[in-house]
Enzyme design. Structure first.
Site, PDB file in Angstrom:
ATOM      1  N   LYS A 199     -41.756  25.131 -11.660  1.00 25.52           N
ATOM      2  CA  LYS A 199     -41.000  24.730 -12.866  1.00 25.52           C
ATOM      3  C   LYS A 199     -39.526  25.090 -12.693  1.00 25.52           C
ATOM      4  CE  LYS A 199     -39.628  26.389 -16.728  1.00 25.52           C
ATOM      5  NZ  LYS A 199     -38.366  25.682 -16.986  1.00 25.52           N
ATOM      6  N   GLY A 251     -35.568  35.178 -12.677  1.00 23.00           N
ATOM      7  CA  GLY A 251     -34.871  34.970 -13.941  1.00 23.00           C
ATOM      8  C   GLY A 251     -34.533  36.290 -14.581  1.00 23.00           C
ATOM      9  N   THR A 253     -34.729  39.813 -16.705  1.00 17.21           N
ATOM     10  CA  THR A 253     -35.703  40.903 -16.739  1.00 17.21           C
ATOM     11  C   THR A 253     -36.587  40.776 -17.976  1.00 17.21           C
ATOM     12  OG1 THR A 253     -34.317  42.352 -15.416  1.00 17.21           O
ATOM     13  CG2 THR A 253     -35.917  43.433 -16.845  1.00 17.21           C
ATOM     14  N   GLU A 273     -38.107  38.422  -9.205  1.00 15.44           N
ATOM     15  CA  GLU A 273     -36.733  38.680  -8.760  1.00 15.44           C
ATOM     16  C   GLU A 273     -35.879  38.557 -10.019  1.00 15.44           C
ATOM     17  OE1 GLU A 273     -33.251  38.323  -8.035  1.00 15.44           O
ATOM     18  OE2 GLU A 273     -33.554  36.500  -6.839  1.00 15.44           O
ATOM     19  N   CYS A 307     -27.539  36.946  -9.531  1.00 21.00           N
ATOM     20  CA  CYS A 307     -28.284  38.154  -9.884  1.00 21.00           C
ATOM     21  C   CYS A 307     -27.728  39.365  -9.132  1.00 21.00           C
ATOM     22  CB  CYS A 307     -29.765  37.974  -9.604  1.00 21.00           C
ATOM     23  SG  CYS A 307     -30.112  37.325  -7.977  1.00 21.00           S
ATOM     24  N   GLU A 408     -26.625  42.838 -18.027  1.00 18.82           N
ATOM     25  CA  GLU A 408     -26.216  41.792 -17.090  1.00 18.82           C
ATOM     26  C   GLU A 408     -25.477  40.695 -17.869  1.00 18.82           C
ATOM     27  OE1 GLU A 408     -29.345  39.232 -15.419  1.00 18.82           O
ATOM     28  OE2 GLU A 408     -28.394  39.534 -13.487  1.00 18.82           O
TER      29      GLU A 408
END
Ligand code: NDP
Length: 505
Positions: A199, A251, A253, A273, A307, A408
């Site tokens: 996806k 994507g 966390t 990840e 990331c 982030e």
């Protein structure tokens, strides 16, 4: 209307025209789901729009997959696995992977332009992504045969330890490196002998669809299935599907935690990840020019939507003024604009939602007493008014506990801290919940190595940043994830171990 406004309007019209013409040349022919080797409409017949973040115009309407479509895709993947893919030799898998790499390499320019339209990344950086995607398939094609298993003589027993694919895996990817992330997922999954349901992110579904168009004749039907759609619908259906035997997710966390929880219901293996808030440490021995070039790349590459972005700078007091002055000058020199221009350094963010998210962080940073050395908002340039642009931003003076430092931001925003005591600096560098990456800039090899070991993160660059080499494992400590990509270890994440214990009595 002033002549400045007229010029800006004319430039915006020209950019729109260029983007429409480019879209005509590079968009995939099919924007349906790709299931069992066919392009099919979504079960519910619905679509969603993917928007060009430079112009704000709709690029394409894409089939909106839901649970029923994911069911079909998982079934098609199992059929392909049972009837064909589980029986193919490592040599055949190697040829398929190599053919995918060839197809990508034959289309670097067009895939890069497509990625640039859908994501907003500068086309010069998009080309690096596309070549990197081809490299992924070549790397896993290279190691696919290195999987001999083990045998063991144990007295009256003879043991075999073999690696088997899971069968069908589910993969969910983000929008920051759409094609590259697709390759990081597809290449090891196929190399290990699995079939997959992928996806792509709702903001950037087009390059994955173009990829399957390009390789439709080399990948057997049903081995790769692509179901675009929304995360809560198609994404959750993939990651929670009872017949998916392994889930790989990249994507945020926050969503990674949900994915892990849903996989617990079926005790499904998960690799994640996730986010990062990586420190870059500058020692006083380096020439400020060198530090500036590396720090700038660490944070502003891909508009900060990485990331692993080096988003917290720890610069030694002795060189701090020079490095910060150099950074401000380097920011002034950056070309912000149409990502289709080869000269552009910084394109728009992927979506209006992501702009708003970044601006909220900047607002919080202002309230928390941050001093903005550069940037701090959207560019004051009418030419860029249609797009999702955010200025490259440097903030000093924030408390390390403040939100803009801990969270982030995923934009072109760098938090700056000066240091003179190594232990205090390192305590701060490690004082975040993430642990994906880090950077060390010094010509002193001992300090470089000690610092690399002291940073709690899965990947450390010394005197470079972002260059990821297939073969060197990439992945996070702490809440940045579980598992490693880009390496032989990745292949193991897509396999399960079987032991056969044969009695010789
Ligand atoms: P998400 O984590 O929501 O998106 C990543 C992928 O997960 C997308 O394909 C998304 O679908 C899908 N997804 C969303 N919800 C679910 C769910 N419940 N189950 C399964 N899949 C799901 O990130 P966002 O796009 O919302 O970005 C938010 C923040 O996350 C960013 O600002 C950034 O900080 C971080 N992020 C980190 C990335 C990384 O590489 N570490 C990459 C992207 C974001 P869809 O978007 O299509 O609805």
């Amino acid at each position: 209307m002033s002549s400045d406004s007229e010029t800006a309007t004319a430039r915006r019209d020209a950019v729109r025209e260029r983007h429409r013409e480019t879209a005509d040349e590079v968009l995939p022919e099919h924007t349906d789901l790709y299931v069992g080797g066919e392009f099919v409409a979504a079960d519910a017949g619905e679509t969603f729009d993917t928007i060009d973040p430079t112009t704000g115009e709709v690029l394409a309407s894409v089939a909106r997959g839901t649970e029923a479509d994911v069911d079909d895709a998982v079934e098609a993947a199992w059929t392909a696995f049972d009837e064909e893919w589980s029986g193919v030799s490592a040599g055949r898998r190697q040829r398929v992977l190599t053919s995918i790499a060839d197809a990508i390499e034959a289309n670097v320019e067009d895939l890069a332009r497509l990625e640039s339209l859908d994501n907003g990344k500068p086309v010069s950086e998009a080309k690096i992504d596309v070549r990197g995607a081809a490299e992924q398939f070549r790397f896993f094609a290279g190691i696919v045969r290195e999987n001999p298993g083990e045998t063991m003589n144990a007295g009256s027993r003879y043991g075999q330890v073999i690696k088997e694919p899971y069968g069908v895996v589910g993969q969910v990817i983000p929008w920051n490196f759409p094609l590259l992330m697709a390759s990081w997922k597809l290449a090891p999954a196929l190399a290990a002998g699995n079939c997959t349901v992928l996806k792509p992110a709702e903001q950037t579904p087009l390059s994955a669809l173009r990829l399957v168009e390009l390789v439709d004749d080399v990948v057997p039907d049903g081995v790769v299935n692509v179901v675009p759609g929304y995360g809560e619908e198609a994404g959750a259906a993939v990651t929670g599907h009872p017949d998916v035997r392994k889930v790989a997710f990249t994507g945020s966390t926050a969503v990674g935690k949900q994915v892990m929880k849903s996989a617990a219901d079926t005790v499904t293996d998960v690799t994640l990840e996730l986010g990062g808030k990586s420190p870059v440490v500058v020692f006083p021995d380096v020439h400020p020019k060198k530090a500036v070039a590396l720090v700038k790349a660490a944070i502003f590459y891909n508009t900060g939507e990485c990331c692993e972005a080096g988003s917290r700078l720890f610069v030694h007091e002795d060189v701090a003024d020079d490095v910060l002055e150099g950074l401000v000058a380097a920011i002034d020199d950056m070309t912000i604009g149409d990502p289709l221009d080869e000269e552009t350094d910084l394109g728009p963010k992927v979506s209006r939602e992501q702009v708003d998210r970044t601006l909220e962080f900047l607002e919080t940073a202002k309230e928390d007493g941050g001093e903005f050395l550069a940037g701090g908002g959207q560019p004051d340039d009418e030419t860029l008014a249609d797009g999702c642009f955010v200025e490259p931003t440097l903030i000093e003076g924030l408390d390390h506990d403040s939100e803009a430092v801990q969270e982030e931001i995923f934009g072109p925003v760098l938090d700056v801290f000066r240091w003179d005591d190594y232990d205090e600096m390192m305590a701060l560098a490690n004082d975040v919940e993430y642990g994906l990456a880090g950077g060390v800039i010094t010509d002193d090899i001992t300090k470089a190595n000690t610092t690399a070991r002291d940073i709690e993160a899965g990947y450390i660059w010394i005197n470079s940043y972002h260059d990821l080499v297939p073969g060197l494992p990439f992945g996070g400590y702490k809440q940045s994830g579980i598992g490693r990509e880009l390496s032989a270890e990745t292949l193991e994440h897509y396999q399960q171990t079987k032991t056969i214990n044969l009695s010789l009595r």
